[in-house]
Scaffold this motif. Structure first.
Motif: not given
Length: 216
Positions: A204-214
């Motif tokens: 998951y560290d390698r494939t992580f892209k972004q974080i969004n706040r909904v």
């Protein structure tokens, strides 16, 4: 040649939502590890049966002239959830509680019920319970809300990944715990179904892209 292309397409299909390991596979384990705490039952949250729906309608009519806030209701689901308290922290705890009720449910492509979830299906059905309608696919969900830095991640934020062999976001989960630089999230993986994993896992560290706040 056709046989070769067929094999490649199958391999690409199973890279989506693929985990390297499962951290938490049941709510009991999540509670024991301190990852998840079930919200204390209160008067502010009820499951609406036919009887309670009638009682609510009568109460709403009687209190029409009162300045008290009207509870938020999702009239689209069979088991609606009424929330009197509109505080975002309370809503986030309920979202985590609802998603965690599905720990251990198997993966199912296109699934949005306890018969099986795919990654976006789990998020879609969880938020829908609270009358929040997200797009149905993970890459469309990534366009909703406000992107935040990983250092600012909070519970309830959506976390996105681009798995190997893909060119756009194809996996999503919801953050349930932030402990320093360790971020844990609930998601539905192809191999283990609904689990809680850590961003510290190499995959998951390698494939992580972004974080969004909904939820603001």
């Amino acid at each position: 040649m056709r046989h070769y292309l067929f094999i490649i397409s199958i391999l690409l299909l199973f890279t989506a939502c693929k985990p390297t390991s499962s951290i938490i596979t049941s709510k009991d384990v999540a509670v024991k590890k301190g990852i998840y705490t079930q919200p204390v039952a209160s008067k502010t949250t009820t499951v609406k049966s036919k009887k309670s729906q009638k009682e609510y309608t009568n109460r709403q009519t009687a209190e029409a002239s009162s300045p008290k806030k009207t509870p938020l209701i999702n009239d689209q689901n069979e088991s609606d959830i009424i929330i009197d308290n509109e505080d975002s922290n309370y809503l986030i705890s309920q979202l985590i509680h609802t998603a965690s009720d599905n720990l251990g449910v198997t993966y199912r492509g296109g699934g949005t019920t306890k018969d099986g979830f795919d990654c976006s299906g789990l998020m879609y059905s969880t938020f829908k319970k609270f009358d929040i309608t997200l797009p149905r696919s993970s890459h469309q969900m990534a366009e909703v809300g406000k992107p935040v830095d990983v250092q600012e991640a909070k519970k309830g934020d959506l976390i996105f990944f681009i798995n190997r062999g893909q060119r756009r976001i194809n996996h999503v989960g919801m953050i349930v715990e932030v402990n320093g630089d360790d971020i844990k999230f609930i998601h539905s993986s192809t191999q283990s179904g609904v689990i809680i994993s850590s961003l510290k896992e190499s995959y998951y560290d390698r494939t992580f892209k972004q974080i969004n706040r909904v939820i603001q």
